[in-house]
Write a protein that holds these residues in place. Sequence first.
Motif, PDB file in Angstrom:
ATOM      1  N   LYS A 132       0.809  -1.216   0.000  1.00  0.00           N
ATOM      2  CA  LYS A 132       0.000   0.000   0.000  1.00  0.00           C
ATOM      3  C   LYS A 132       0.844   1.268   0.000  1.00  0.00           C
ATOM      4  O   LYS A 132       0.400   2.326  -0.433  1.00  0.00           O
ATOM      5  CB  LYS A 132      -0.935  -0.012   1.214  1.00  0.00           C
ATOM      6  N   GLU A 133       2.043   1.162   0.519  1.00  0.00           N
ATOM      7  CA  GLU A 133       2.906   2.346   0.583  1.00  0.00           C
ATOM      8  C   GLU A 133       4.339   1.925   0.336  1.00  0.00           C
ATOM      9  O   GLU A 133       4.792   0.883   0.842  1.00  0.00           O
ATOM     10  CB  GLU A 133       2.778   3.020   1.952  1.00  0.00           C
ATOM     11  N   ASN A 134       5.046   2.720  -0.451  1.00  0.00           N
ATOM     12  CA  ASN A 134       6.457   2.429  -0.722  1.00  0.00           C
ATOM     13  C   ASN A 134       7.301   3.042   0.389  1.00  0.00           C
ATOM     14  O   ASN A 134       7.383   4.262   0.512  1.00  0.00           O
ATOM     15  CB  ASN A 134       6.860   3.019  -2.079  1.00  0.00           C
ATOM     16  N   PRO A 135       7.943   2.225   1.222  1.00  0.00           N
ATOM     17  CA  PRO A 135       8.713   2.762   2.351  1.00  0.00           C
ATOM     18  C   PRO A 135       9.899   3.628   1.926  1.00  0.00           C
ATOM     19  O   PRO A 135      10.341   4.482   2.688  1.00  0.00           O
ATOM     20  CB  PRO A 135       9.184   1.499   3.094  1.00  0.00           C
ATOM     21  N   VAL A 136      10.383   3.421   0.706  1.00  0.00           N
ATOM     22  CA  VAL A 136      11.540   4.210   0.250  1.00  0.00           C
ATOM     23  C   VAL A 136      11.169   5.680   0.087  1.00  0.00           C
ATOM     24  O   VAL A 136      12.021   6.565   0.160  1.00  0.00           O
ATOM     25  CB  VAL A 136      12.100   3.637  -1.072  1.00  0.00           C
ATOM     26  N   SER A 137       9.863   5.972  -0.105  1.00  0.00           N
ATOM     27  CA  SER A 137       9.433   7.363  -0.259  1.00  0.00           C
ATOM     28  C   SER A 137       9.749   8.189   0.983  1.00  0.00           C
ATOM     29  O   SER A 137       9.845   9.416   0.920  1.00  0.00           O
ATOM     30  CB  SER A 137       7.932   7.428  -0.553  1.00  0.00           C
ATOM     31  N   ARG A 138       9.926   7.521   2.110  1.00  0.00           N
ATOM     32  CA  ARG A 138      10.275   8.241   3.340  1.00  0.00           C
ATOM     33  C   ARG A 138      11.621   8.949   3.210  1.00  0.00           C
ATOM     34  O   ARG A 138      11.857   9.971   3.864  1.00  0.00           O
ATOM     35  CB  ARG A 138      10.323   7.268   4.517  1.00  0.00           C
ATOM     36  N   LEU A 139      12.501   8.423   2.379  1.00  0.00           N
ATOM     37  CA  LEU A 139      13.808   9.070   2.193  1.00  0.00           C
ATOM     38  C   LEU A 139      13.643  10.462   1.598  1.00  0.00           C
ATOM     39  O   LEU A 139      14.378  11.387   1.952  1.00  0.00           O
ATOM     40  CB  LEU A 139      14.702   8.210   1.296  1.00  0.00           C
ATOM     41  N   SER A 140      12.693  10.606   0.673  1.00  0.00           N
ATOM     42  CA  SER A 140      12.435  11.921   0.081  1.00  0.00           C
ATOM     43  C   SER A 140      11.704  12.822   1.062  1.00  0.00           C
ATOM     44  O   SER A 140      12.018  14.014   1.187  1.00  0.00           O
ATOM     45  CB  SER A 140      11.599  11.771  -1.203  1.00  0.00           C
TER      46      SER A 140
END
Length: 249
Positions: free
Chosen positions: A36-44
């Motif tokens: 449901k959510e891409n955890p890598v987006s947290r880096l941005s």
Amino acid sequence: ESAGHAQANLAMRFLRALLNFASGQYDDGEGKKLIKENPVSRLSETKQWFKVSRRQTIIKQHQLPDWYQAVQNISSSKIRDYLLFSLLTGLRREEGFRMRWRDVDLKAKTFVVADTKNKNPLHLPMGTYVYQLLKLREDQDNDSEFVFPGSGKSGHLVEPKRQVAKVVEESGVQFCLHDLRRVFITTAESLDISSYAVKGLVNHSTGNDVTGGYIISDPERLRKPMQRIENHLLSLCQQEFAKIVTLSV
């Protein structure tokens, strides 16, 4: 450390792309996404990407004769031609590796880079030297579908590290393959070639430039600037230093 940071960023970008693909492809059988959510987006979101400075190395003008002479001494004509082709066209490393004969039109003296970084095919003219180089390659080594064939699984040349190291040792000029593209672009700019022509030659985006968006890249319109760049680079590579002679009075 810089190389380590760059590799870490690359790994996370690969993971992000993989998870985005999986999110769009797979569900739980009821139409709901498994991811449901891409955890890598947290880096941005948290600005946690490593800051990696753009590499700024380049072969300087005064180094070009020694570099050129060392390249001429390479025993493999295929690798010698690849290095000169890269310098005189400004193509990215992989674009040159993957070039196929089907994308080369020796009659029209043009070629197409089909697989580019921005996915837009690039149609370019050949300068006189590049035309002669490709013509000779076709006459002597056209058994492969690739202009610069290799013996590996890909069928095309891959980075010739051993030969590059030999050129570095013989010439004393430290360089990587991408430096050849930098030399091409820097030379184009030094000749006061229009920014639109330079971007057309190296397939750079015009960004938010509205006018640039209306300009259609035409190989014939780029032929004159391509030839000017080729001529200037060859003159720098082939220049002979004048001998100082003492005259008796």
